[in-house]
Design a protein around this motif. Structure first.
Motif, mmCIF file in Angstrom:
data_model
loop_
_atom_site.group_PDB
_atom_site.id
_atom_site.type_symbol
_atom_site.label_atom_id
_atom_site.label_comp_id
_atom_site.label_asym_id
_atom_site.label_seq_id
_atom_site.Cartn_x
_atom_site.Cartn_y
_atom_site.Cartn_z
ATOM 1 N N GLY A 1 28.111 55.779 37.878
ATOM 2 C CA GLY A 1 28.494 54.380 37.845
ATOM 3 C C GLY A 1 29.839 54.077 38.444
ATOM 4 N N GLY A 2 30.557 55.046 38.934
ATOM 5 C CA GLY A 2 31.848 54.767 39.540
ATOM 6 C C GLY A 2 32.976 54.627 38.536
ATOM 7 N N ALA A 3 32.679 54.839 37.266
ATOM 8 C CA ALA A 3 33.704 54.685 36.239
ATOM 9 C C ALA A 3 34.847 55.683 36.450
ATOM 10 N N GLN A 4 34.563 56.797 37.109
ATOM 11 C CA GLN A 4 35.597 57.785 37.341
ATOM 12 C C GLN A 4 36.586 57.322 38.394
ATOM 13 N N GLU A 5 36.352 56.190 39.043
ATOM 14 C CA GLU A 5 37.242 55.679 40.076
ATOM 15 C C GLU A 5 38.288 54.733 39.493
ATOM 16 N N GLY A 6 38.773 54.996 38.343
ATOM 17 C CA GLY A 6 39.829 54.189 37.762
ATOM 18 C C GLY A 6 39.399 53.438 36.521
ATOM 19 N N GLY A 7 38.123 53.208 36.347
ATOM 20 C CA GLY A 7 37.623 52.548 35.152
ATOM 21 C C GLY A 7 37.882 51.055 35.147
ATOM 22 N N PRO A 8 37.623 50.432 34.011
ATOM 23 C CA PRO A 8 37.787 48.980 33.900
ATOM 24 C C PRO A 8 39.258 48.587 33.854
ATOM 25 N N PRO A 9 39.535 47.303 34.056
ATOM 26 C CA PRO A 9 40.925 46.849 33.941
ATOM 27 C C PRO A 9 41.441 47.063 32.523
ATOM 28 N N SER A 10 42.731 47.195 32.384
ATOM 29 C CA SER A 10 43.315 47.429 31.062
ATOM 30 C C SER A 10 43.585 46.122 30.321
ATOM 31 N N SER A 11 43.362 44.983 30.964
ATOM 32 C CA SER A 11 43.589 43.689 30.307
ATOM 33 C C SER A 11 42.356 42.801 30.469
ATOM 34 N N PRO A 12 42.233 41.797 29.622
ATOM 35 C CA PRO A 12 41.118 40.863 29.786
ATOM 36 C C PRO A 12 41.311 40.013 31.051
ATOM 37 N N PRO A 13 40.244 39.330 31.500
ATOM 38 C CA PRO A 13 40.365 38.485 32.692
ATOM 39 C C PRO A 13 41.155 37.218 32.371
ATOM 40 N N PRO A 14 41.468 36.415 33.380
ATOM 41 C CA PRO A 14 42.149 35.145 33.110
ATOM 42 C C PRO A 14 41.346 34.302 32.128
ATOM 43 N N SER A 15 42.033 33.444 31.385
ATOM 44 C CA SER A 15 41.366 32.656 30.335
ATOM 45 C C SER A 15 40.722 31.381 30.878
ATOM 46 N N TYR A 16 40.887 31.075 32.149
ATOM 47 C CA TYR A 16 40.290 29.854 32.709
ATOM 48 C C TYR A 16 39.011 30.198 33.478
ATOM 49 N N THR A 17 38.194 29.177 33.729
ATOM 50 C CA THR A 17 37.005 29.316 34.562
ATOM 51 C C THR A 17 37.267 28.572 35.866
ATOM 52 N N PRO A 18 37.254 29.263 36.989
ATOM 53 C CA PRO A 18 37.540 28.582 38.254
ATOM 54 C C PRO A 18 36.425 27.605 38.639
ATOM 55 N N GLN A 19 36.758 26.682 39.517
ATOM 56 C CA GLN A 19 35.790 25.718 40.030
ATOM 57 C C GLN A 19 34.895 26.425 41.047
ATOM 58 N N GLU A 20 33.600 26.196 40.952
ATOM 59 C CA GLU A 20 32.679 26.818 41.905
ATOM 60 C C GLU A 20 32.697 26.048 43.215
ATOM 61 N N SER A 21 32.808 26.775 44.297
ATOM 62 C CA SER A 21 32.669 26.159 45.612
ATOM 63 C C SER A 21 31.340 26.643 46.178
ATOM 64 N N PRO A 22 30.373 25.745 46.317
ATOM 65 C CA PRO A 22 29.033 26.168 46.756
ATOM 66 C C PRO A 22 29.071 26.866 48.109
ATOM 67 N N SER A 23 28.292 27.900 48.224
ATOM 68 C CA SER A 23 28.212 28.662 49.470
ATOM 69 C C SER A 23 26.948 28.260 50.215
ATOM 70 N N LEU A 24 27.081 27.983 51.499
ATOM 71 C CA LEU A 24 25.920 27.635 52.309
ATOM 72 C C LEU A 24 25.239 28.873 52.864
ATOM 73 N N TYR A 25 25.903 30.020 52.745
ATOM 74 C CA TYR A 25 25.380 31.261 53.297
ATOM 75 C C TYR A 25 25.141 32.269 52.184
ATOM 76 N N GLY B 1 33.099 38.985 26.793
ATOM 77 C CA GLY B 1 33.730 38.218 25.720
ATOM 78 C C GLY B 1 34.841 38.956 25.006
ATOM 79 N N PHE B 2 34.695 40.261 24.835
ATOM 80 C CA PHE B 2 35.727 41.024 24.138
ATOM 81 C C PHE B 2 35.961 42.401 24.745
ATOM 82 N N ARG B 3 35.124 42.781 25.729
ATOM 83 C CA ARG B 3 35.322 44.080 26.373
ATOM 84 C C ARG B 3 34.648 44.103 27.749
ATOM 85 N N TRP B 4 35.070 45.061 28.580
ATOM 86 C CA TRP B 4 34.470 45.260 29.894
ATOM 87 C C TRP B 4 33.277 46.196 29.761
ATOM 88 N N VAL B 5 32.160 45.855 30.419
ATOM 89 C CA VAL B 5 30.937 46.651 30.397
ATOM 90 C C VAL B 5 30.528 46.913 31.842
#
Length: 153
Positions: free
Chosen positions: A66-90, A134-138
């Motif tokens: 699974g590639g986990a040996q390449e550094g593993g998950p981040p050590s912190s949670p992601p940002p607390s905001y949800t970015p605005q979606e910009s629709p992709s035409l491609y 929600g509470f951990r990286w999977v």
């Protein structure tokens, strides 16, 4: 009559029967030519051939484990905001999303779900990394065709 160094059995015509006198069947396993050496284990590669490392991530698949040996998950949670979606035409292509490797990336899937993702591998047809649950990286991987759009921070 001989084949592969062994005398073939006598094949009787429809009126006769039995075997030729002095016939010896080959040893169990079909027999081999004297001096025959089977190829070395692994198929007998050409001199100088180096097989790829086990699980090297060829053919568009993430590395073995699974590639986990390449550094593993981040050590912190992601940002607390949800970015605005910009629709992709491609369609999402590997070259575009490769710039998001090892960065917090928000992903919107075709089925309507969306989540923070930390990609660690991008192949020709797939992507893999860590999904925030929600509470951990999977560890998570998906086909690039399932991604509607993405935005990395």
């Amino acid at each position: 009559m001989y084949y592969n160094g062994y005398q073939l059995p006598f094949i009787p015509d429809r009126f006769g029967g039995g075997q030729q006198p002095g016939f010896q069947p080959p040893p169990f396993g079909g027999g081999q030519q004297p001096g025959f050496q089977p190829p070395p284990f692994g198929g007998g590669q050409q001199p100088g051939f180096q097989p790829p490392p086990f699980g090297g991530g060829q053919q568009g698949f993430p590395p073995f484990g699974g590639g986990a040996q390449e550094g593993g998950p981040p050590s912190s949670p992601p940002p607390s905001y949800t970015p605005q979606e910009s629709p992709s035409l491609y369609a999402v292509d590997p070259g575009a999303i490769r710039g998001c490797l090892y960065r917090f990336t928000y992903v919107w899937l075709n089925n309507g779900s969306s989540f923070w993702f930390y990609p660690t591998y991008v192949g020709r047809d797939s992507i893999a990394g860590y999904r925030w649950r929600g509470f951990r990286w999977v560890y998570y991987g998906t086909d690039l065709r399932r991604i509607r759009s993405f935005r990395c921070s």
